[in-house]
Scaffold this active site. Structure first.
Site, short mmCIF file in Angstrom:
data_model
loop_
_atom_site.label_atom_id
_atom_site.label_comp_id
_atom_site.label_asym_id
_atom_site.label_seq_id
_atom_site.Cartn_x
_atom_site.Cartn_y
_atom_site.Cartn_z
N ASP A 30 0.83 -1.22 0.00
CA ASP A 30 0.00 0.00 0.00
C ASP A 30 0.86 1.27 0.00
OD1 ASP A 30 -2.06 -1.89 0.42
OD2 ASP A 30 -1.82 -1.73 2.59
N GLU A 218 -11.41 -0.30 -2.87
CA GLU A 218 -10.71 0.18 -1.68
C GLU A 218 -9.58 1.09 -2.14
OE1 GLU A 218 -9.12 -3.19 0.40
OE2 GLU A 218 -8.22 -4.06 -1.38
O1 FUB Z 1 -2.93 -3.78 3.24
C1 FUB Z 1 -4.20 -4.10 3.73
C2 FUB Z 1 -5.21 -3.81 2.68
O2 FUB Z 1 -4.95 -4.53 1.50
C3 FUB Z 1 -5.17 -2.39 2.21
O3 FUB Z 1 -5.66 -1.49 3.12
C4 FUB Z 1 -5.90 -2.54 0.95
O4 FUB Z 1 -5.86 -1.43 0.12
C5 FUB Z 1 -5.26 -3.76 0.39
O5 FUB Z 1 -4.09 -3.46 -0.25
#
Ligand code: FUB
Length: 664
Positions: A30, A218
């Site tokens: 991320d 997300e």
């Molecule tokens: O790293 C945990 C989660 O996985 C992140 O918050 C999302 O965007 C995905 O990459």
């Protein structure tokens, strides 16, 4: 309560660089990249293998994150790990054992750095978002006592828009204006019911993904460029995430979907998460894949690629590469397993399955196998050789070439893993460090290609090196002998070729014929100047005025640089000694490899016969006088198969070094 964090700050420069993935000592995912004060700062989340036994609520096969590190770089190649900037135990409102410190962001406003991060709250379910504040991009960060009121979700991103406002985006795909304090959302933020894919939520915030593909969306990352706002985000197109994007003329939308920035990861890694940044005039996308953890896609690693826009502002699709970005110094390890292009048969293997952070090797199965590695900077390579860590099935050759698989040969390696004869050795299948001279040095930045002769070869890395400098051109007016009295300044003549079968040839008669030959002695009649050319037995030779970097003059290295022949050679040297007063009763104390003859002011004062190794003070002359004014000391060294060199100093009657004169 605001608590100042005094966390240990580690400045850890990472040794191996540039290529994807970019961080080599830990998992991280991320990645949010930001430019502060001309440097790039990377704020990723930090995947770890869960502690054992598993803490309550932590799953072996799920994300496990307890803290954040920040990294910085000024060239996208060398990264410094500034250590932990926030740990779950230090979040006043967070559950200290949740291991839920997902994707963060950091922005600068009015000289303060605001770090936004998700965490599981002490009470209740799901995620909230908190802020920590620092005076510098690398911290120390002070967490704000409460999470951002009314914001439920993950993956915060803050857009500092040209309208003067700061907007908080968070996952799945919501947005709200931030108040000037950067820690609260605007009072007029609406509460809405959102449908993301099959899921419905009632939350505060504006749904920026309304009408856009948003299944399991997300990680929103919003930015502004050329009058357009971009909302970029991961979502599931089929089975795993792609990076898509939408554009708008307003920060909070409505956004119009434009397409894919990056397709699904070919290795099946389920998530992707990114940021887009302009650094020194070039756009880059930071994203992640599970390079170091092929068996578990919840342990990820950060990568970078270049990104480009079309004239209408749309974004060109980015293909992930192993090579990544950045210019690699030829003098650093070039991890050629992170190649830009290669034949389809290349195979990648971890160097050590038990410690995958040690990286990869690339295997060339066939004689037609090849690879290319882009952007190697040769400007620091002056007089070099190249070393490689390799493993071969059998004796073989491989080549480093410039610009194409048929390009000019930079170096040719002879990998001998099986030696024959009385002392047969078999190193096939074992790692060997091999070296080769640089035949041709590309100018500036160039691409290299590696080709093989037979296949059956694996390469870990290649690295160019400069030969140690044994002497430099004399530049200063005059110098003193060194602290031990050694004379380091000499005119050296390019070597005269001699037909020598072996150093056992060096009988007194042979040496006298060589050293005392009248035509040869004429070379010493006049003190040369640097660059002066002379003729000897049809050979055209040049005098070089040099200062040795050590006590001895490395004639073999001189021959490597200026000669046509390394072995079977006669070397000649002259030095000019200037004394303010007469110095009586001293001796010349010398060493040479191999035999040598020494003349002071036209008279031979020392003859060192036989096959010799150079040692300090190997032989001394009888007592001599250094006269007031100029004295000429000359030397001839002859060698058949050896590494020629010599050293010389004057010593007094007590054996102490004489240093009270100058060398012109
Ligand atoms: O790293 C945990 C989660 O996985 C992140 O918050 C999302 O965007 C995905 O990459």
């Amino acid at each position: 309560m605001n608590k100042k964090l005094f966390l240990p700050i580690f400045l850890i420069p990472l040794a191996v660089n540039a290529q994807n993935p970019i961080i080599h000592n830990q998992f991280c995912a991320d990645p949010t990249a930001r430019v502060f004060n001309g440097k790039i700062y990377l704020y990723p989340s930090h995947d770890i293998n869960p502690p054992q036994p598993l803490p309550q609520g932590v799953r072996e096969d799920w994300f496990c994150m307890e803290d954040y590190h920040v990294f910085s770089s000024d060239n996208l190649v060398d990264w410094t790990d500034h250590g932990v900037i926030l740990n779950q135990k230090d979040v006043p409102w967070g559950n200290p054992g949740a291991y839920s410190m997902w994707a963060p962001d950091c922005v600068e406003r009015n000289g303060k750095y605001y770090f936004y991060y998700p965490d599981a709250p002490k009470e209740g379910r799901g995620f909230s978002i908190g802020v920590a504040i620092a005076d510098k991009p690398e911290g120390p960060f002070t967490p704000v006592a409460s999470n951002i009121e009314g914001v439920n979700g993950i993956d915060p991103c803050v857009l500092l828009a040209s309208d003067g406002n700061a907007y908080l985006f968070w996952g799945p795909g919501l947005c709200a204006k931030l108040k000037d304090n950067m820690t609260e959302i605007a009072d007029d933020t609406p509460t809405e019911t959102f449908k993301f894919g099959e899921r419905e939520f009632t939350m505060r915030g504006v749904n920026c993904l309304k009408g856009l593909p948003n299944r399991q969306a997300e990680g929103p990352f919003a930015f502004e460029y050329n009058g357009n706002y971009y909302l970029t985000y991961p979502y599931v197109r089929e089975n795993t995430e792609v990076l898509g994007y939408a554009m708008s003329k307003n920060p909070m939308g409505p956004y119009e979907y434009k397409g894919i920035i990056m397709a699904e990861h070919p290795n099946g890694c389920w998530t992707n998460h990114h940021s887009i940044v302009n650094f020194k005039g070039q756009w880059y996308i930071f994203y992640h894949q599970n390079d170091y953890s092929p068996e578990n896609d919840k342990r990820r690693s950060v990568r970078i690629e270049k990104l480009a826009f079309n004239a209408d502002g749309t974004i060109q699709e980015v293909k992930p590469t192993l090579r990544g970005v950045g210019i690699v110094n030829a003098l650093s390890r070039i991890e050629v397993d992170r190649y830009a292009k290669g034949s389809g048969d290349l195979k990648l293997n971890f160097m050590d399955e038990g410690d995958k952070f040690l990286g990869w090797e690339v295997n060339f199965p066939a004689k037609t196998s090849w690879l290319s590695f882009t952007d190697v900077d040769f400007s620091a390579l002056q007089n070099g050789y190249v070393t490689a860590n390799v493993k071969a099935d059998k004796n073989t050759k491989f080549f480093i070439r410039e610009k194409s698989a048929k390009g000019k040969v930079i170096a040719e390696f002879n990998v001998v893993c099986v030696t024959e004869g009385q002392f047969r050795r078999d190193y096939s299948g074992q790692w060997l460090t091999v070296t080769a001279p640089v035949k041709y040095c590309p100018k500036g930045i160039s691409d290299i290609y590696i080709t093989t002769q037979d296949g059956g070869l694996s390469i870990d890395y290649v690295q160019f090196k400069n030969h140690e400098s044994y002497f430099n051109p004399s530049t200063s007016a005059s110098i003193a002998p060194d602290s031990e009295g050694f004379i380091r300044r000499w005119f050296i003549l390019e070597p005269i070729a001699k037909d020598i079968r072996s150093n056992t040839d060096f009988t007194d008669t042979y040496l006298k014929n060589a050293f005392h030959d009248a035509e040869y002695r004429k070379l010493f009649d006049v003190v040369p100047t640097d660059g002066k050319k002379v003729k000897f037995q049809k050979q055209s030779l040049t005098w070089h005025k040099l200062d040795a970097t050590r006590y001895n003059m490395k004639l073999f290295r001189f021959a490597e640089k200026y000669g046509t022949k390394l072995y079977g050679v006669l070397f000649s040297g002259i030095t000019v000694i200037k004394c303010d007063d007469e110095i009586r009763n001293v001796r010349l104390s010398a060493g040479s490899n191999s035999a040598s003859s020494w003349y002071l002011n036209g008279e031979e004062i020392l003859l060192m016969q036989g096959d010799r190794r150079m040692v300090k003070d190997d032989c001394v002359s009888g007592l001599v006088t250094l006269k007031k004014g100029i004295n000429i000391l000359s030397v001839s060294v002859i060698n058949g198969p050896g590494m020629s060199d010599f050293c010389a100093r004057f010593i007094d009657e007590n054996g102490n070094a004489v240093t009270n004169y100058n060398i012109e």
